[in-house]
Design a protein around this motif. Structure first.
Motif, PDB file in Angstrom:
ATOM      1  N   ASN A   1      36.574  31.438  40.361  1.00 28.20           N
ATOM      2  CA  ASN A   1      36.314  32.847  40.680  1.00 28.20           C
ATOM      3  C   ASN A   1      35.018  33.290  40.017  1.00 28.20           C
ATOM      4  OD1 ASN A   1      38.732  33.825  42.180  1.00 28.20           O
ATOM      5  ND2 ASN A   1      39.807  33.140  40.340  1.00 28.20           N
TER       6      ASN A   1
ATOM      7  N   GLU B   1      37.336  36.030  43.886  1.00 31.55           N
ATOM      8  CA  GLU B   1      36.972  37.246  43.168  1.00 31.55           C
ATOM      9  C   GLU B   1      37.380  37.193  41.688  1.00 31.55           C
ATOM     10  OE1 GLU B   1      38.572  40.568  45.305  1.00 31.55           O
ATOM     11  OE2 GLU B   1      38.779  41.748  43.476  1.00 31.55           O
ATOM     12  N   ALA B   2      38.675  37.177  41.465  1.00 33.02           N
ATOM     13  CA  ALA B   2      39.175  37.254  40.088  1.00 33.02           C
ATOM     14  C   ALA B   2      40.631  36.826  40.076  1.00 33.02           C
ATOM     15  CB  ALA B   2      39.073  38.692  39.580  1.00 33.02           C
TER      16      ALA B   2
ATOM     17  N   PHE C   1      44.158  31.135  42.587  1.00 32.32           N
ATOM     18  CA  PHE C   1      44.786  31.151  43.919  1.00 32.32           C
ATOM     19  C   PHE C   1      46.140  30.433  43.937  1.00 32.32           C
ATOM     20  CE2 PHE C   1      40.404  32.168  45.131  1.00 32.32           C
ATOM     21  CZ  PHE C   1      40.623  33.165  46.060  1.00 32.32           C
TER      22      PHE C   1
ATOM     23  N   HIS D   1      38.810  36.779  52.691  1.00 35.61           N
ATOM     24  CA  HIS D   1      39.754  36.507  51.610  1.00 35.61           C
ATOM     25  C   HIS D   1      41.151  36.321  52.208  1.00 35.61           C
ATOM     26  CE1 HIS D   1      41.959  36.788  47.904  1.00 35.61           C
ATOM     27  NE2 HIS D   1      40.824  36.772  47.238  1.00 35.61           N
TER      28      HIS D   1
HETATM   29  N1  URA Z   1      42.312  36.210  44.540  1.00 41.80           N
HETATM   30  C1  URA Z   1      41.135  35.713  44.084  1.00 41.80           C
HETATM   31  O1  URA Z   1      40.061  36.118  44.532  1.00 41.80           O
HETATM   32  N2  URA Z   1      41.185  34.733  43.175  1.00 41.80           N
HETATM   33  C2  URA Z   1      42.323  34.239  42.721  1.00 41.80           C
HETATM   34  O2  URA Z   1      42.266  33.339  41.894  1.00 41.80           O
HETATM   35  C3  URA Z   1      43.520  34.770  43.201  1.00 41.80           C
HETATM   36  C4  URA Z   1      43.494  35.755  44.117  1.00 41.80           C
END
Ligand code: URA
Length: 230
Positions: free
Chosen positions: A126, A87-88, A100, A200
């Motif tokens: 992401n 996601e981000a 991550f 996720h």
């Molecule tokens: N969650 C995500 O979706 N991306 C990341 O980089 C970290 C946590």
């Protein structure tokens, strides 16, 4: 996350924690991007990758550039068969400039390992490259402005399979508002590349009952890439 907890999560997913760490038989399809000389190839050259990285690091296309510590371009093998798209960036990712890397990231690393994959051999990124304030969901316009970068990453990597990690990434990539429960468990097509939606890891850390389904999704992805190689 400590080792006991990590093993507990993997066990709850039904993953045999003693599986071999040897990578499954995924043969590199194309020469490493570094080996490609400019011109004469239909595959973008290394300069494109470096230029893209520089462009992303200087990006001011949306207001997230004002609150980020740094951009998070992605890490791993730019010639990977597997492309994971989350996601981000969150707080840890924003601080370290890598995707991550928090608790969810550690679980993702273990999930990959259970599939016989090391983080270094896949590419992880992401849908947006900057952390939204207080980890709110990315806004539609932020995803839209960042999309060109993701498309260029896709064009260079040319993965054999894409894992959409979590609902937000899956919905953005597939341009749908369907719930994750309806998106998982099947193979989608993103510009002729198979795409499998997986839970996720942050959600899995909170929801024990879904862990077995998560392993089923990873197995679907492994079967899909195997079929594409046969
Ligand atoms: N969650 C995500 O979706 N991306 C990341 O980089 C970290 C946590």
């Amino acid at each position: 996350m400590d080792n006991t907890l990590r093993l507990k999560y993997l066990d709850a997913m039904g993953i045999d924690v003693w599986v071999s760490k040897a990578p499954i038989d995924v043969k590199p399809r194309l020469p490493a991007v570094d080996a490609i000389v400019d011109g004469g190839s239909d595959r973008p050259a290394i300069n494109d990758w470096n230029a893209l990285q520089t462009e992303v690091s200087n990006c001011t296309k949306c207001a997230l550039c004002e609150t980020r510590t740094q951009t998070v371009f992605g890490t791993g093998n730019k010639n990977a068969d597997w492309l994971l798209i989350g996601e981000a960036p969150g707080q840890h990712e924003d601080e370290q400039g890598k995707p991550f890397v928090g608790n969810a990231g550690q679980l993702l690393t273990e999930m990959l390992r259970a599939m016989g994959l090391a983080r270094e051999e896949v590419f992880i990124t992401n849908i947006i490259k900057c952390r939204p304030p207080r980890n709110r969901d990315p806004h539609v316009d932020e995803v839209g402005r960042c999309n060109g970068y993701l498309q260029r990453q896709l064009a260079i990597i040319q993965p054999k399979i894409i894992l959409a990690v979590g609902r937000i990434a899956a919905q953005a990539l597939l341009n749908t508002d369907m719930p994750l429960a309806r998106l998982r468990g099947k193979v989608h097509n993103l510009n002729n590349t198979p795409l499998v939606v997986v839970y996720h890891p942050a959600y899995l850390l909170r929801s024990l009952p879904e862990k077995r389904k998560a392993w089923q999704d990873l197995q679907l992805a492994m079967q899909t890439i195997k079929i594409s190689e046969d």
